[in-house]
Design a protein around this motif. Structure first.
Motif, PDB file in Angstrom:
ATOM      1  N   GLN A  46     -41.137 -28.678 -30.581  1.00 38.51           N
ATOM      2  CA  GLN A  46     -41.072 -27.402 -30.680  1.00 38.51           C
ATOM      3  C   GLN A  46     -41.800 -26.635 -31.614  1.00 38.51           C
ATOM      4  N   LEU A  47     -41.959 -26.928 -32.927  1.00 44.43           N
ATOM      5  CA  LEU A  47     -42.449 -26.385 -33.902  1.00 44.43           C
ATOM      6  C   LEU A  47     -43.966 -26.130 -33.660  1.00 44.43           C
ATOM      7  N   VAL A  48     -44.597 -27.189 -33.010  1.00 49.61           N
ATOM      8  CA  VAL A  48     -46.093 -26.923 -32.644  1.00 49.61           C
ATOM      9  C   VAL A  48     -46.142 -25.630 -31.621  1.00 49.61           C
ATOM     10  N   ASP A  49     -44.996 -25.755 -30.693  1.00 50.57           N
ATOM     11  CA  ASP A  49     -45.059 -24.736 -29.781  1.00 50.57           C
ATOM     12  C   ASP A  49     -45.118 -23.396 -30.400  1.00 50.57           C
ATOM     13  N   LEU A  50     -44.011 -23.314 -31.229  1.00 53.47           N
ATOM     14  CA  LEU A  50     -44.016 -21.990 -31.988  1.00 53.47           C
ATOM     15  C   LEU A  50     -45.078 -21.515 -32.804  1.00 53.47           C
ATOM     16  N   LEU A  51     -45.763 -22.438 -33.370  1.00 48.98           N
ATOM     17  CA  LEU A  51     -46.986 -22.175 -33.949  1.00 48.98           C
ATOM     18  C   LEU A  51     -48.011 -21.734 -33.068  1.00 48.98           C
ATOM     19  N   ALA A  52     -48.153 -22.278 -31.903  1.00 53.99           N
ATOM     20  CA  ALA A  52     -49.039 -21.889 -31.112  1.00 53.99           C
ATOM     21  C   ALA A  52     -48.721 -20.562 -30.368  1.00 53.99           C
ATOM     22  N   ALA A  53     -47.492 -19.989 -30.125  1.00 55.82           N
ATOM     23  CA  ALA A  53     -47.143 -18.669 -29.727  1.00 55.82           C
ATOM     24  C   ALA A  53     -47.697 -17.619 -30.920  1.00 55.82           C
ATOM     25  N   GLU A  54     -47.661 -18.112 -32.328  1.00 59.96           N
ATOM     26  CA  GLU A  54     -48.237 -17.324 -33.176  1.00 59.96           C
ATOM     27  C   GLU A  54     -49.697 -17.234 -33.227  1.00 59.96           C
ATOM     28  N   GLY A  55     -50.428 -18.019 -32.600  1.00 62.23           N
ATOM     29  CA  GLY A  55     -51.704 -18.395 -32.316  1.00 62.23           C
ATOM     30  C   GLY A  55     -52.525 -19.278 -33.235  1.00 62.23           C
ATOM     31  N   VAL A  56     -51.343 -20.174 -33.781  1.00 63.35           N
ATOM     32  CA  VAL A  56     -51.928 -20.980 -34.913  1.00 63.35           C
ATOM     33  C   VAL A  56     -52.085 -22.507 -34.493  1.00 63.35           C
ATOM     34  N   VAL A  57     -53.178 -23.192 -34.491  1.00 69.40           N
ATOM     35  CA  VAL A  57     -53.492 -24.574 -33.794  1.00 69.40           C
ATOM     36  C   VAL A  57     -53.055 -25.241 -34.942  1.00 69.40           C
ATOM     37  N   ALA A  58     -52.320 -26.349 -34.348  1.00 68.38           N
ATOM     38  CA  ALA A  58     -51.631 -27.390 -35.408  1.00 68.38           C
ATOM     39  C   ALA A  58     -51.194 -28.479 -34.350  1.00 68.38           C
TER      40      ALA A  58
END
Length: 166
Positions: free
Chosen positions: A37-49
């Protein structure tokens, strides 16, 4: 937290410190139940992780899993750095919310919490600098509080029970 980025824009790879700051903000903004879920939230912010990166970030920032109302678990970040003392009202809030039982024997106190919550209570107790408490050991739902032998567990157990409203 920044405004949601346009998904059509190029993803951003933040530095470790910037990414960890964003991870902390995301965790504070909404319940985050797992690393995916945190990876998805970061992706929604445009951040690759990746999940592995997020796992290391959570460890580095001291995030812990706690039970939230309803029995689910979510990541949380302890409110104070280890070097700072937690104020007594913070300790009273933590004890009132999480402690369900306090027992004692000799110079030991056993504090019980709901499953998955002992580390939160032990951390707050350690950081509060409670007089006569030498240290704590936390399991999943039980904390062993070691008390100064000259004072004894009964006195400290009474104070901790009062903090918890028991």
């Amino acid at each position: 937290m920044s405004a949601r980025r346009d998904p059509a824009r190029e993803p951003v790879k933040l530095g470790k410190t910037q990414r960890q700051h964003l991870v902390a903000k995301l965790i504070e903004a909404e319940p985050v139940a797992n690393q995916a879920q945190l990876v998805d939230l970061l992706a929604a912010e445009g951040v690759v992780a990746t999940q592995a990166t997020v796992s290391r970030d959570l460890e580095d920032i001291g995030a812990i899993k706690v039970r939230v109302p309803g029995g689910e678990s979510a990541y949380a970040i302890p409110a104070l750095p280890k070097e700072q003392r937690a104020p007594e009202d913070h300790l009273r809030r933590v004890f009132g919310d999480w402690v369900v039982e306090v027992e004692h024997s000799a110079n030991l106190v056993v504090v019980r919490t709901p499953p998955g919550s002992a580390h939160v209570v032990a951390s707050a107790l350690d950081r509060a600098g409670v007089p006569d408490v030498v240290g704590t050991v936390a399991g999943d739902d039980t904390i062993l509080v070691i008390v100064d032998a000259d004072v004894g567990g009964a006195e400290v157990a009474g104070r901790l029970s009062d903090l918890a409203g028991l």
